[in-house]
Design a protein around this motif. Structure first.
Motif, PDB file in Angstrom:
ATOM      1  N   GLN A 195       0.846  -1.191   0.000  1.00 26.36           N
ATOM      2  CA  GLN A 195       0.000   0.000   0.000  1.00 26.36           C
ATOM      3  C   GLN A 195       0.884   1.246   0.000  1.00 26.36           C
ATOM      4  O   GLN A 195       1.933   1.255   0.623  1.00 26.36           O
ATOM      5  CB  GLN A 195      -0.874   0.067   1.268  1.00 26.36           C
ATOM      6  CG  GLN A 195      -1.613  -1.199   1.605  1.00 26.36           C
ATOM      7  CD  GLN A 195      -2.574  -1.597   0.509  1.00 26.36           C
ATOM      8  OE1 GLN A 195      -3.200  -0.742  -0.098  1.00 26.36           O
ATOM      9  NE2 GLN A 195      -2.659  -2.889   0.224  1.00 26.36           N
ATOM     10  N   GLY A 196       0.403   2.272  -0.689  1.00 27.30           N
ATOM     11  CA  GLY A 196       1.131   3.534  -0.681  1.00 27.30           C
ATOM     12  C   GLY A 196       0.244   4.673  -1.105  1.00 27.30           C
ATOM     13  O   GLY A 196      -0.981   4.511  -1.209  1.00 27.30           O
ATOM     14  N   ARG A 197       0.869   5.813  -1.339  1.00 24.80           N
ATOM     15  CA  ARG A 197       0.127   6.979  -1.804  1.00 24.80           C
ATOM     16  C   ARG A 197       0.870   7.583  -2.981  1.00 24.80           C
ATOM     17  O   ARG A 197       2.097   7.589  -3.027  1.00 24.80           O
ATOM     18  CB  ARG A 197      -0.005   8.008  -0.681  1.00 24.80           C
ATOM     19  CG  ARG A 197      -1.061   7.611   0.361  1.00 24.80           C
ATOM     20  CD  ARG A 197      -0.849   8.333   1.672  1.00 24.80           C
ATOM     21  NE  ARG A 197       0.412   7.963   2.281  1.00 24.80           N
ATOM     22  CZ  ARG A 197       1.319   8.832   2.709  1.00 24.80           C
ATOM     23  NH1 ARG A 197       1.116  10.116   2.604  1.00 24.80           N
ATOM     24  NH2 ARG A 197       2.440   8.405   3.246  1.00 24.80           N
ATOM     25  N   PRO A 214      -4.460   7.143  -2.495  1.00 25.77           N
ATOM     26  CA  PRO A 214      -4.026   5.822  -2.033  1.00 25.77           C
ATOM     27  C   PRO A 214      -3.915   4.847  -3.210  1.00 25.77           C
ATOM     28  O   PRO A 214      -4.785   4.852  -4.087  1.00 25.77           O
ATOM     29  CB  PRO A 214      -5.147   5.374  -1.085  1.00 25.77           C
ATOM     30  CG  PRO A 214      -6.030   6.549  -0.900  1.00 25.77           C
ATOM     31  CD  PRO A 214      -5.819   7.477  -2.049  1.00 25.77           C
ATOM     32  N   ASP A 245       3.711   3.129   2.475  1.00 26.08           N
ATOM     33  CA  ASP A 245       3.498   3.363   3.898  1.00 26.08           C
ATOM     34  C   ASP A 245       4.797   3.007   4.610  1.00 26.08           C
ATOM     35  O   ASP A 245       5.414   1.992   4.324  1.00 26.08           O
ATOM     36  CB  ASP A 245       2.310   2.548   4.399  1.00 26.08           C
ATOM     37  CG  ASP A 245       1.004   3.056   3.766  1.00 26.08           C
ATOM     38  OD1 ASP A 245       1.039   4.178   3.206  1.00 26.08           O
ATOM     39  OD2 ASP A 245      -0.009   2.354   3.802  1.00 26.08           O
ATOM     40  N   LEU A 279       1.564   4.919  12.442  1.00 24.57           N
ATOM     41  CA  LEU A 279       1.809   5.668  11.198  1.00 24.57           C
ATOM     42  C   LEU A 279       0.647   6.587  10.874  1.00 24.57           C
ATOM     43  O   LEU A 279      -0.467   6.338  11.258  1.00 24.57           O
ATOM     44  CB  LEU A 279       2.039   4.684  10.059  1.00 24.57           C
ATOM     45  CG  LEU A 279       3.305   3.878  10.187  1.00 24.57           C
ATOM     46  CD1 LEU A 279       3.317   2.743   9.194  1.00 24.57           C
ATOM     47  CD2 LEU A 279       4.535   4.737   9.997  1.00 24.57           C
TER      48      LEU A 279
END
Ligand code: G4P
Length: 541
Positions: A287-289, A297, A399, A541
């Motif tokens: 997962q990330g942005r 996202p 993340d 986080l």
């Protein structure tokens, strides 16, 4: 490793055959021995003994090793890459010894499975338990290897029960021991019921062992009725307990596959290796942005054609003549190519990855390409930080890699007060590399931070690097705390802590509040008595 003709066509298959894992264990459980035996069985080394000495045999002839020796950095032992039965395995070192540090925890952010190595005469020991908690947090699939079966140990059912109850983990044995210590006769494969006979060869396991296989009935003639009857009874008990093998639950990190063996005498190593190659987890999505503001996202799958990766470890060169650092990057998606331009997610800057390195086995130092799951070493003059995301064609942030609660604390005592500014700069920069964590006291603001580490060695590294790289000589004076927790929950909880003299509330570099206490008991007391207080062992986080 074959070079594919069409890289994008090769991507899904290359990603799927990666197995990136670490071994977690308490010191002396046999991690070095097992590592060496995995390499021996994969054919990456020909005679066991090479890893431990780290200076003999084929490993030492690589250019990489020579460079390593000249430059005084140790990389080869950090990541080992080898092939087995069509799988490409990456074994990442997770030190459980004196050099235990936050790196050990962070490395677990870069693997897809873990082997939990247990000395069967000792059961679950302290460090194993801690490392296991990190695996659980990441929902990593865990393979348990009960080691040293050639020596007397706990009853297998008792040991299994201990693992299961202390770690609150479902366990599912895939092989089962027949006797132990002087009576160790071999193991039986739980699913096929084939017996693998143990024969002490007296060669201290330096060569690959041929094991004799037979059915349980055939084995009666060799090991005796009593041993076989007992095993059959134990297998029935296991079956009755309902923990039959469930591969999907294993991959979700809910149940641990259990093997028994003796790394020293090579017994059980092949079964473990075969399992890792065939059944351990491949690279997972992360997962990330995405975007300049990090607003969108995204889930990045390994087969996503755009390259991405993240830095999980930075190793500094302790030789003052070479100030390079090596940043260890785990490839998450796409194909990594030498010389490619990537965007650093943290600041949007572009970097060219000109001199990437890979590790051992095929005696090659510069890597031309790498695939999801692989680890690449990047020489870095100081652009990168722990947790940085690198990606091609877009700005991406995975993340973060969390920070873990330190257990050792100290403050700096400066010999030359004129060096204060240099010291402050050094502390901040080295904390970005993950050497130590900094904690600020509200009364004095950002000056004179306290230092925290999960392993003592981190302080020694800090002291040395401050001297060499920043020209600052300082003493480190231990503080009496042994516990730190990030503070969350209702504001009344924080107020409660601040109103007491036996707790100290400080801030981390992100201005998150952290409580320090002298004992675990005190931390528990706060948890039980402060209204609405939530305490985190890992940075939220
Ligand atoms: P570590 O990296 O986890 O600390 O463990 P390491 O492999 O160094 O092993 C610790 C000790 O345990 C070593 O003994 C090693 O030989 C022994 N050992 C490892 N696996 C087995 C096993 O399956 N059976 C038995 N009986 N012993 C095992 P040492 O005396 O410290 O070193 P050495 O003289 O044997 O090299």
């Amino acid at each position: 490793m074959s070079t594919p003709t069409d890289p994008l066509e090769a991507l899904p298959a290359q990603a799927a055959r990666r197995r990136t894992f670490g071994i977690i264990s308490h010191p002396d459980a046999g991690k070095t021995t097992l590592t060496e035996k995995l390499l021996l069985y994969s054919g990456a080394i020909h005679l066991a003994g090479s890893v431990k000495g780290r200076k003999v045999g084929r490993l030492a002839v690589s250019d990489w090793m020579k460079m390593e020796q000249e430059r005084g950095i140790s990389i080869t032992s950090s990541v080992l890459q080898f092939e087995y039965q069509g799988a490409a395995l990456n074994l990442l070192d997770t030190p459980g010894h004196a050099d235990f540090s936050e790196d050990t925890y962070r490395t677990l952010a870069a693997v897809d499975s873990a082997v939990m190595l247990i000395d069967h005469s000792k059961g679950v020991e302290a460090r194993t338990r801690k490392l296991f908690e990190v695996c659980r947090m990441r929902k990593l699939p865990v393979v348990t290897f009960m080691n040293k079966l050639d020596r007397p140990g706990l009853e297998p059912l008792d040991l299994l029960d201990e693992v299961s109850s202390t770690l609150n983990l479902r366990v599912s044995p895939l092989n089962w021991p027949i006797g132990n210590g002087p009576d160790f006769k071999g193991v039986v494969d739980v699913r096929t019921r084939q017996v693998h006979l143990y024969e002490a060869t007296g060669r201290h396991g330096t060569e690959v062992l041929e094991t004799r296989q037979m059915s349980l009935d055939e084995a009666r003639a060799v090991v005796g009725d009593r041993a076989i009857d007992q095993v059959i009874e134990e297998l029935e008990l296991l079956h009755g307990a309902g923990d039959d093998w469930d591969h999907a639950a294993f991959l979700r990190g809910e149940v641990s596959a259990v093997f028994w063996g003796s790394a020293m005498s090579n017994f059980g190593v092949e079964q473990l290796l075969r399992f890792l190659a065939a059944d351990a987890a491949g690279p997972a999505a992360r997962q990330g942005r995405e975007g300049d503001e990090g607003q969108t996202p995204v889930t990045v799958a390994p087969a996503d054609e755009r390259f991405s990766g993240f830095v999980f470890k930075i190793q500094a060169n302790m030789n003052p003549r070479h100030r390079d650092r090596v940043a260890f990057m785990r490839v998450v998606s796409g194909r990594f190519e030498r010389g490619m331009d990537v965007i650093v997610g943290r600041n949007g800057e572009t970097l060219r990855l000109a001199k990437p390195h890979t590790f051992m086995a095929d005696e090659r130092s510069i890597v031309d390409e790498a695939w999801p799951g692989d680890i690449v070493g990047l020489f870095d003059p100081g652009n990168l930080r722990i947790g940085d995301t690198l990606s091609a064609g877009r700005r991406l942030r995975f993340d973060g890699i969390p920070r873990f609660a330190p257990e050792f604390f100290c403050r700096t005592v400066l010999k030359d007060p004129m060096k204060r500014k240099k010291l402050d700069t050094g502390l901040v920069q080295l904390s970005h590399e993950g050497v130590i964590q900094l904690f600020y006291r509200p009364v004095v603001g950002r000056q004179d931070p306290w230092l925290g580490a999960v392993g003592q060695l981190q302080f020694e590294v800090l002291k040395e690097r401050l001297k060499i790289e920043y020209g600052v000589n300082c003493e480190l004076e231990p503080l009496r705390f042994t516990q730190a927790r990030w503070i969350g929950g209702a504001p009344e909880g924080l107020k409660w802590l601040e109103g007491r003299r036996d707790y100290t509330v400080v801030e981390d570099r992100n201005e998150q509040q952290v409580v320090l206490a002298e004992t675990a008991w005190m931390m528990q007391y706060a948890r039980d008595h402060a209204p609405g207080l939530v305490l985190y062992e890992v940075e939220p986080l």
